[in-house]
Design an enzyme around this catalytic site. Structure first.
Site: not given
Ligand code: CAA
Length: 395
Positions: A125, A157, A243, A363, A365
């Site tokens: 992602l 990744i 998470r 996953e 911050t």
């Molecule tokens: N379940 C279902 N839908 C969800 C959701 C959830 N938990 N969270 C958000 N959505 C949906 C919302 O309903 C919205 O949809 P609609 O417009 O249709 O209503 C859409 O997703 C967008 O949501 P937001 O408006 O809330 O989006 P945002 O831009 O404000 O972002 C955020 C929210 C929580 C900050 C999100 O971007 C986020 O979680 N960011 C962090 C990403 C992350 O965790 N990255 C980690 C990378 S993976 C990793 O680390 C793997 C590894 O290798 C260890």
């Protein structure tokens, strides 16, 4: 309310503890120092069923619940967090995401390989300029009729150099914003997939974290997950469960450091008695034990909610936020209790302190967890499920 683990849960916890203490501990310092990928250890985790714990038996998995997974993550994370992050990504991001949202063909084709550890999976992602702001995807997948052409760069990744399968999130229709994002199953052997250098990290040093570049990778249409435009929701729902795994990792790090500090404080003497008998140290141990118990309740509850098919989005964010802060705070204290010995590799606590930091970052911050929690708070969400609470599909 019942605060009891079943016999099965305790057996899983014991098996994971034995594996961690007997198999992982002997080589963990060398693997960490030299950034050696735990090839043999990951193979054994696959053989013991730790890589596909929650996958249904019909696809070759252990068919266990999330509580079992959390207990195993906790014990393995007391020792080797490079192994536990590989385990966590494979279980709760890749296998769970595929089993919950994939087609029957996708599940049959990929899950048996992933659950056995024959293949390891990555979750792709994050990008150089899209970390917390995950909707700003620059990786594109252009619809060519029967396939997509995928191009872009993914960062940080986990298992990037060793994984055979990538779940890649990409923008397919920029005009639709996050509704124009899709998730794809990409095999790392396909033309156009290129793996960058292994990152030299502060902690979890033997896990292999890489940048991955995709150049015009031909992805068959049948490898898209879910309906067109489901990709961002797929990522959010999957991360919500992921998470819980990282929260369990943080809990294990804190618990591992606590166990080491407790044992050391009973052996080490100063001013004529074990240092555990000095209030300065005893109070540190009391604070550690209390915070770890509190973290445990949040982490186990989030896993339990998931097992009950109740909403766990807030609960997983709270568990990860709290457990990772506890891990950071108390690994520092564990080093302090060890004094100079805590500062050298041989005593294991400095490694746990370095490993703790990433649990506040990956996953999502701690700041992202606070976004998720505060949005729920402002919507007046309840945290104690009541009889008849509505079930949710995939979190
Ligand atoms: N379940 C279902 N839908 C969800 C959701 C959830 N938990 N969270 C958000 N959505 C949906 C919302 O309903 C919205 O949809 P609609 O417009 O249709 O209503 C859409 O997703 C967008 O949501 P937001 O408006 O809330 O989006 P945002 O831009 O404000 O972002 C955020 C929210 C929580 C900050 C999100 O971007 C986020 O979680 N960011 C962090 C990403 C992350 O965790 N990255 C980690 C990378 S993976 C990793 O680390 C793997 C590894 O290798 C260890």
């Amino acid at each position: 309310m019942i605060f009891e683990l079943s016999e099965e849960h305790l057996a899983v916890k014991e098996a994971a503890r034995e594996f961690a203490q007997k198999i992982l501990k002997p080589g963990v310092i060398e693997r960490d120092s030299k950034m050696l990928y735990p090839t043999d250890e990951v193979r054994q985790m696959g053989e013991l069923g730790f890589l596909g714990m929650m996958v249904s038996p019909e696809y070759g998995g252990g068919g266990m619940d999330s509580v079992s997974y959390v207990l195993a993550m906790e014990e393995i994370s007391k020792v080797d967090n490079s192994c536990s992050v590989i385990m966590s990504v494979n279980n709760s991001l890749v296998c769970w995401g595929l089993e919950t949202f994939g087609t029957e063909e996708q599940k049959q084709k990929y899950l048996p390989k992933l659950a056995s550890g024959e293949w390891i999976g990555s979750f792709c992602l994050s990008e150089p300029e899209a970390g917390s702001d995950a909707t700003s995807q620059r990786t594109t997948a252009v619809d060519m009729g029967d396939h997509y052409l995928l191009s872009g760069t993914k960062n940080w990744i986990t298992s990037g150099g060793t994984s055979s399968l990538h779940l890649v999130i990409a923008q397919t229709d920029p005009e639709k914003g996050h509704h124009g994002i899709n998730a794809f199953i990409v095999e790392s052997s396909w033309d156009g997939v290129e793996v960058g250098a292994k990152e030299d990290k502060l902690g979890i040093r033997s896990s292999d974290t890489h940048t991955i570049m995709y150049t015009d990778v031909k992805v068959p249409k049948e490898n898209r997950i879910g309906e067109d435009g489901f990709g961002f929701k797929f990522a959010m729902k999957t991360l919500s469960g992921g998470r819980i795994g990282i929260a369990a990792q943080a809990l294990g790090i804190a618990g591992g450091a606590y166990e080491l500090a407790l044992a050391y404080s009973k052996e080490r003497e100063a001013f004529g008695k074990p240092i555990s008998k000095h209030q300065a140290i005893a109070f540190k141990l009391a604070d550690m034990a209390t915070d770890i118990e509190a973290a445990k309740m949040l982490v186990y509850r989030a896993a339990w909610l998931k097992d009950q098919h109740l909403d766990y989005n807030q609960a997983s964010a709270m568990a990860k936020l709290f457990a990772s802060e506890v891990a950071m705070k108390h690994t520092v204290e564990a080093v302090q209790i060890h004094g100079g010995y805590g500062f050298v590799k041989e005593y294991h606590v400095e490694r746990l302190m370095r490993d703790a930091k990433i649990t506040q970052i990956y996953e999502g911050t701690s700041e992202v967890q606070r976004i998720v929690i505060s949005r729920g708070v402002l919507q007046g969400q309840l945290y104690v499920p009541v009889a008849g609470s509505a079930a949710v599909e995939g979190g």
